[in-house]
Design an enzyme around this catalytic site. Structure first.
Site, PDB file in Angstrom:
ATOM      1  N   ASN A 177      13.580 -24.443   0.636  1.00 50.61           N
ATOM      2  CA  ASN A 177      14.599 -24.733   0.044  1.00 50.61           C
ATOM      3  C   ASN A 177      14.841 -26.175  -0.211  1.00 50.61           C
ATOM      4  O   ASN A 177      14.836 -26.900   1.820  1.00 50.61           O
ATOM      5  CB  ASN A 177      15.885 -23.876   0.592  1.00 50.61           C
ATOM      6  CG  ASN A 177      15.507 -22.308   0.383  1.00 50.61           C
ATOM      7  OD1 ASN A 177      14.671 -22.040  -0.274  1.00 50.61           O
ATOM      8  ND2 ASN A 177      16.120 -21.582   1.485  1.00 50.61           N
ATOM      9  N   GLN A 209      12.803 -23.194 -13.464  1.00 56.57           N
ATOM     10  CA  GLN A 209      13.267 -21.422 -12.875  1.00 56.57           C
ATOM     11  C   GLN A 209      13.505 -21.204 -13.429  1.00 56.57           C
ATOM     12  O   GLN A 209      13.975 -21.361 -14.648  1.00 56.57           O
ATOM     13  CB  GLN A 209      13.952 -21.868 -11.526  1.00 56.57           C
ATOM     14  CG  GLN A 209      14.220 -20.170 -11.447  1.00 56.57           C
ATOM     15  CD  GLN A 209      15.717 -20.005 -10.271  1.00 56.57           C
ATOM     16  OE1 GLN A 209      16.211 -21.127  -9.618  1.00 56.57           O
ATOM     17  NE2 GLN A 209      15.518 -18.938  -9.322  1.00 56.57           N
ATOM     18  N   LYS A 242      24.546 -23.600   3.813  1.00 55.65           N
ATOM     19  CA  LYS A 242      25.554 -22.510   3.440  1.00 55.65           C
ATOM     20  C   LYS A 242      26.530 -23.067   3.329  1.00 55.65           C
ATOM     21  O   LYS A 242      27.420 -22.627   2.055  1.00 55.65           O
ATOM     22  CB  LYS A 242      24.954 -21.673   3.674  1.00 55.65           C
ATOM     23  CG  LYS A 242      23.426 -20.816   4.032  1.00 55.65           C
ATOM     24  CD  LYS A 242      22.492 -21.330   2.651  1.00 55.65           C
ATOM     25  CE  LYS A 242      21.124 -20.735   2.575  1.00 55.65           C
ATOM     26  NZ  LYS A 242      20.394 -21.374   1.122  1.00 55.65           N
ATOM     27  N   GLY A 288      19.919 -24.286  -6.668  1.00 50.85           N
ATOM     28  CA  GLY A 288      21.522 -23.771  -5.812  1.00 50.85           C
ATOM     29  C   GLY A 288      22.197 -24.985  -6.510  1.00 50.85           C
ATOM     30  O   GLY A 288      22.433 -25.646  -6.702  1.00 50.85           O
ATOM     31  N   LEU A 336      12.529 -26.106  -3.844  1.00 53.59           N
ATOM     32  CA  LEU A 336      13.034 -25.442  -4.540  1.00 53.59           C
ATOM     33  C   LEU A 336      14.930 -25.621  -4.208  1.00 53.59           C
ATOM     34  O   LEU A 336      15.837 -25.712  -3.601  1.00 53.59           O
ATOM     35  CB  LEU A 336      13.718 -23.594  -3.487  1.00 53.59           C
ATOM     36  CG  LEU A 336      12.127 -22.628  -3.221  1.00 53.59           C
ATOM     37  CD1 LEU A 336      12.531 -21.113  -2.933  1.00 53.59           C
ATOM     38  CD2 LEU A 336      11.422 -22.567  -4.707  1.00 53.59           C
ATOM     39  N   GLY A 395      15.978 -15.192  -8.348  1.00 55.27           N
ATOM     40  CA  GLY A 395      15.496 -14.503  -6.987  1.00 55.27           C
ATOM     41  C   GLY A 395      14.462 -15.487  -7.194  1.00 55.27           C
ATOM     42  O   GLY A 395      13.607 -16.198  -7.730  1.00 55.27           O
ATOM     43  N   HIS A 396      13.596 -15.748  -5.739  1.00 50.99           N
ATOM     44  CA  HIS A 396      12.849 -17.154  -5.054  1.00 50.99           C
ATOM     45  C   HIS A 396      11.777 -16.315  -5.649  1.00 50.99           C
ATOM     46  O   HIS A 396      10.992 -17.462  -5.825  1.00 50.99           O
ATOM     47  CB  HIS A 396      13.114 -17.568  -3.886  1.00 50.99           C
ATOM     48  CG  HIS A 396      14.937 -18.506  -3.863  1.00 50.99           C
ATOM     49  ND1 HIS A 396      14.849 -18.794  -2.180  1.00 50.99           N
ATOM     50  CD2 HIS A 396      15.096 -19.025  -4.725  1.00 50.99           C
ATOM     51  CE1 HIS A 396      15.991 -19.446  -2.983  1.00 50.99           C
ATOM     52  NE2 HIS A 396      15.905 -19.611  -3.758  1.00 50.99           N
ATOM     53  N   LYS A 423      23.259 -28.219  -5.219  1.00 45.83           N
ATOM     54  CA  LYS A 423      23.799 -28.855  -3.939  1.00 45.83           C
ATOM     55  C   LYS A 423      22.671 -30.056  -3.536  1.00 45.83           C
ATOM     56  O   LYS A 423      23.469 -30.466  -2.028  1.00 45.83           O
ATOM     57  CB  LYS A 423      23.297 -27.632  -3.432  1.00 45.83           C
ATOM     58  CG  LYS A 423      24.294 -27.722  -1.797  1.00 45.83           C
ATOM     59  CD  LYS A 423      23.207 -26.856  -0.616  1.00 45.83           C
ATOM     60  CE  LYS A 423      23.626 -25.389  -1.083  1.00 45.83           C
ATOM     61  NZ  LYS A 423      23.181 -24.288   0.040  1.00 45.83           N
TER      62      LYS A 423
END
Length: 458
Positions: free
Chosen positions: A211, A154, A360, A78, A75, A182-183, A89
């Site tokens: 992730n 996504q 995070k 982000g 995933l 959302g995932h 990221k």
């Protein structure tokens, strides 16, 4: 035009697939009918008697067979906005100038070369991460397997005015009118893109999902063999909870039918918070590493007409996160791990903490870049100490990655540290070492820790 119809039309005008619109519509109805998504403590029982990764032992041929039928999906939607980033990221450098993305590719190459299998690697990107990610992956022309794509997109959906439930209008920045679903959109995106059927037709049976910012979730052939051996349609990786994990989602057993379900923090009523946080009762948290059987997912999507029966997560915030006076909006979300309740016979496995290393914040980043962690021969990040030190950096000066990199241009030695707390505007030279519990207080002006300094605390 009513509020729902306006949202549907907005999604169609943006070119989103009808299946994504159907999923959004189902959640919208839940929201309109007042669904809170709360899962009361009275309706669940604790998860117990979980299999452990420590007991896995398989012959080499068993590992190879399972790996030959598995696909790895990361995933990667982000942007790292909590760290002030404007790109994926996963492009952040972590170790030896290698980024998350580079290390993930190396992890997959390791399994391919060790077992002699074509292990596909796919990324679920967002509209904002796709171009940068694919440009980076272009450095690895042999990564692609056959006709399989390297990624799929996504979906996105309109943010809703908290009072009217109409799609919010924000001309100052129209991009803020949209949010990710959302995932759990993984299942819709896999199906609507055609990638799910493509994988099944290519002979793949199992999928490993995690992730992209979790370098601990390596593609592990022993885990692949375990999941294949269970015959389960779906499985979740869980870890033992600590006091630091009480805010994360955890698995529980639904009393009404005995199925495993995921309960996120946002789904816990205020009166149930103490019970849910009791580590002696609810012992496992969900790592967001999961596994599913591709044909089983295909069958369930067909049975549900493309819309899985997942619980709503109602996420309310300001339309402009930088402006607390901007209108309140609702984001309709659902957790990827919530799909565990959909599949009869779904299971869980307890894994070592090494498989859960999410990044995070810049606190997490300082730790991974330090000497506390090293890259193993399988390219997994592993701690060199039993007790990983805690890091707490002043968000005013270290919260954004640009400010962090300016103040921490070199790796800080934390191997012999218990904790590092930084208050105020500090910067670090090369070769700084921290021992014990160290606190750097705010002195009201920029301060610098000189190269080669050993900071000793209690």
């Amino acid at each position: 035009m009513n509020a729902l119809a306006a949202a549907q039309e907005k999604m169609r005008s943006d070119g989103l697939p009808e299946q994504a619109i159907d999923v959004f519509t189902a959640f919208y109805h839940q929201l309109h009918e007042g669904a809170s998504g709360l899962i009361p403590e009275s309706e669940v029982e604790p998860l117990k008697d979980v299999a452990s990764i420590e007991s896995l032992d398989f012959a080499a041929e068993t590992l190879r067979r399972a790996a030959a039928e598995t696909v790895v999906i990361k995933l990667n939607g982000g942007l790292g906005t909590t760290m002030g980033m404007t790109q994926a990221k996963s492009l952040l450098p972590i170790k030896h100038r290698l980024s998350f993305l580079d290390l993930i590719v190396d992890q997959v190459w390791h399994v391919r070369s060790t077992l002699g299998v074509d292990l596909p690697l796919l990324f679920m990107n967002s509209f904002r991460t796709r171009d940068d990610t694919l440009a980076t992956l272009a450095r690895y022309p042999e990564l692609r397997v056959g006709d399989l794509p390297l990624d799929f997109l996504q979906n996105r959906e309109p943010r809703l005015d908290a009072e009217t439930l109409e799609p919010v209008d924000w001309p100052d920045d129209p991009s803020l009118e949209w949010c990710p679903p959302g995932h759990a959109d993984l299942y819709t995106a896999l199906d609507a893109s055609g990638v799910l059927d493509q994988l099944i037709e290519a002979g793949y049976r199992y999928a490993s999902i995690s992730n992209a910012d979790n370098l601990g979730a390596v593609p592990d052939p022993a885990m692949m063999a375990w999941f294949a051996q269970t015959g389960a349609p779906y499985a979740a990786e869980v870890c033992r909870r600590t006091p630091a994990d009480v805010k994360g989602g955890h698995l529980v057993v639904r009393r009404s039918d005995g199925r495993l379900i995921l309960r996120e923090t946002a789904q816990i009523a205020q009166d149930d918070r103490d019970a849910a946080a009791d580590l002696s009762v609810h012992r496992y948290f969900h790592t967001n590493n999961l596994w599913f059987d591709l044909p089983a997912l295909r069958a369930e999507l067909d049975r549900a007409n493309g819309v899985l029966d997942l619980p709503l997560i109602r996420n309310q915030k300001n339309v402009d996160p930088t402006d607390p006076d901007s209108p309140q909006v609702i984001q309709i979300e659902s957790a990827m791990g919530a799909a565990i309740s959909v599949f009869e016979g779904a299971t869980a496995i307890e894994v070592d903490r090494a498989r859960f290393l999410p990044v995070k914040t810049t606190d997490d980043l300082m730790l991974l870049r330090s000497d506390v962690y090293d890259v193993g021969p399988d390219y997994q990040m592993r701690a060199r100490v039993d007790e990983v030190p805690s890091v707490s950096l002043d968000k005013r000066y270290f919260g954004a990655i640009s400010e962090f990199d300016k103040r921490v241009p070199f790796s800080v030695g934390l191997l012999y540290a218990s904790s590092l707390t930084v208050r105020g505007d500090w910067s670090f030279g090369e070769g700084v070492v921290v021992r014990g519990d160290v606190v750097l207080e705010d002195e009201g002006r920029p301060r610098h820790v000189a190269s080669g300094t050993v900071l000793s605390g209690i």
